[in-house]
Scaffold this motif. Sequence first.
Motif, short mmCIF file in Angstrom:
data_model
loop_
_atom_site.label_atom_id
_atom_site.label_comp_id
_atom_site.label_asym_id
_atom_site.label_seq_id
_atom_site.Cartn_x
_atom_site.Cartn_y
_atom_site.Cartn_z
N LYS A 76 0.82 -1.22 0.00
CA LYS A 76 0.00 0.00 0.00
C LYS A 76 0.85 1.26 0.00
N ASN A 77 2.16 1.10 -0.06
CA ASN A 77 3.07 2.27 -0.02
C ASN A 77 2.79 3.16 1.18
N THR A 78 2.56 2.55 2.32
CA THR A 78 2.17 3.31 3.49
C THR A 78 2.92 2.85 4.73
N MET A 79 3.26 3.81 5.55
CA MET A 79 3.89 3.55 6.85
C MET A 79 2.99 4.11 7.94
N TYR A 80 3.09 3.51 9.11
CA TYR A 80 2.23 3.91 10.22
C TYR A 80 3.05 4.15 11.48
N LEU A 81 2.46 4.93 12.37
CA LEU A 81 3.01 5.08 13.71
C LEU A 81 1.84 5.02 14.68
N GLN A 82 1.74 3.91 15.39
CA GLN A 82 0.72 3.76 16.42
C GLN A 82 1.28 4.32 17.71
N MET A 83 0.61 5.30 18.27
CA MET A 83 1.09 5.96 19.47
C MET A 83 0.10 5.72 20.60
N ASN A 84 0.56 5.10 21.65
CA ASN A 84 -0.28 4.80 22.81
C ASN A 84 0.26 5.51 24.04
N THR A 85 -0.59 5.61 25.04
CA THR A 85 -0.22 6.26 26.30
C THR A 85 0.48 7.59 26.04
N LEU A 86 -0.16 8.42 25.28
CA LEU A 86 0.45 9.69 24.89
C LEU A 86 0.64 10.61 26.08
N LYS A 87 1.72 11.37 26.03
CA LYS A 87 2.08 12.31 27.08
C LYS A 87 2.13 13.71 26.48
N ARG A 88 2.04 14.72 27.34
CA ARG A 88 2.10 16.09 26.86
C ARG A 88 3.39 16.33 26.09
N GLU A 89 4.48 15.72 26.55
CA GLU A 89 5.76 15.93 25.89
C GLU A 89 5.85 15.29 24.51
N ASP A 90 4.82 14.56 24.11
CA ASP A 90 4.78 14.02 22.75
C ASP A 90 4.23 15.05 21.76
N THR A 91 3.77 16.17 22.27
CA THR A 91 3.25 17.22 21.40
C THR A 91 4.35 17.73 20.47
N ALA A 92 4.07 17.69 19.17
CA ALA A 92 5.06 18.08 18.17
C ALA A 92 4.45 17.96 16.78
N VAL A 93 5.16 18.48 15.81
CA VAL A 93 4.86 18.16 14.42
C VAL A 93 5.62 16.88 14.09
N TYR A 94 4.91 15.90 13.57
CA TYR A 94 5.51 14.62 13.24
C TYR A 94 5.74 14.53 11.73
N TYR A 95 6.95 14.13 11.39
CA TYR A 95 7.35 14.02 10.00
C TYR A 95 7.70 12.57 9.66
N CYS A 96 7.33 12.15 8.48
CA CYS A 96 7.85 10.88 7.99
C CYS A 96 8.95 11.18 6.98
N ALA A 97 9.86 10.24 6.87
CA ALA A 97 11.01 10.44 6.01
C ALA A 97 11.46 9.11 5.42
N ALA A 98 12.14 9.20 4.29
CA ALA A 98 12.64 8.02 3.60
C ALA A 98 14.09 8.21 3.22
N LYS A 99 14.84 7.12 3.29
CA LYS A 99 16.22 7.20 2.82
C LYS A 99 16.57 5.94 2.04
N ASP A 100 17.37 6.16 1.01
CA ASP A 100 17.79 5.08 0.13
C ASP A 100 19.01 4.41 0.76
N SER A 101 18.75 3.60 1.75
CA SER A 101 19.81 2.98 2.53
C SER A 101 19.26 1.73 3.18
N SER A 102 20.16 0.87 3.63
CA SER A 102 19.73 -0.30 4.38
C SER A 102 19.86 -0.09 5.89
#
Length: 124
Positions: A76-102
């Motif tokens: 599906k060409n899709t990545m996920y991030l399941q976030m549980n037990t969230l804390k105030r310090e998790d507040t942020a802009v979240y970015y996904c990224a890709a790199k051509d590397s192993s």
Amino acid sequence: QVQLVESGGRLVQAGGSLRLSCAGSGRTFSRYVMGWFRQAPGKEREFVAAIARSGGSTFYADSVKDRFTISRDNAKNTMYLQMNTLKREDTAVYYCAAKDSSVYRSTSIRYDYWGQGTQVTVSS
């Protein structure tokens, strides 16, 4: 080359859960190590989690280990991030990224492609 678009960010109460998605374009999604990063106001962008090209191996920052789960569906060409037990310090802009590397077991922000980010706000 791959284009990335994040979604799923919103306001959530502390202790709650949220799942972010990152949709990639192109036919070569599976050749990229994928990662999640975040940036809070006034702070540098930091590593959150990464996943190997096959999806079989993952790597996490200590701050999210045992709370967040990274996964990918190459069909599906899709990545996920399941976030549980969230804390105030998790507040942020979240970015996904890709790199051509192993190399996925790295906290480096040296990735080749980035999404535009999605805002996650955790309230108390």
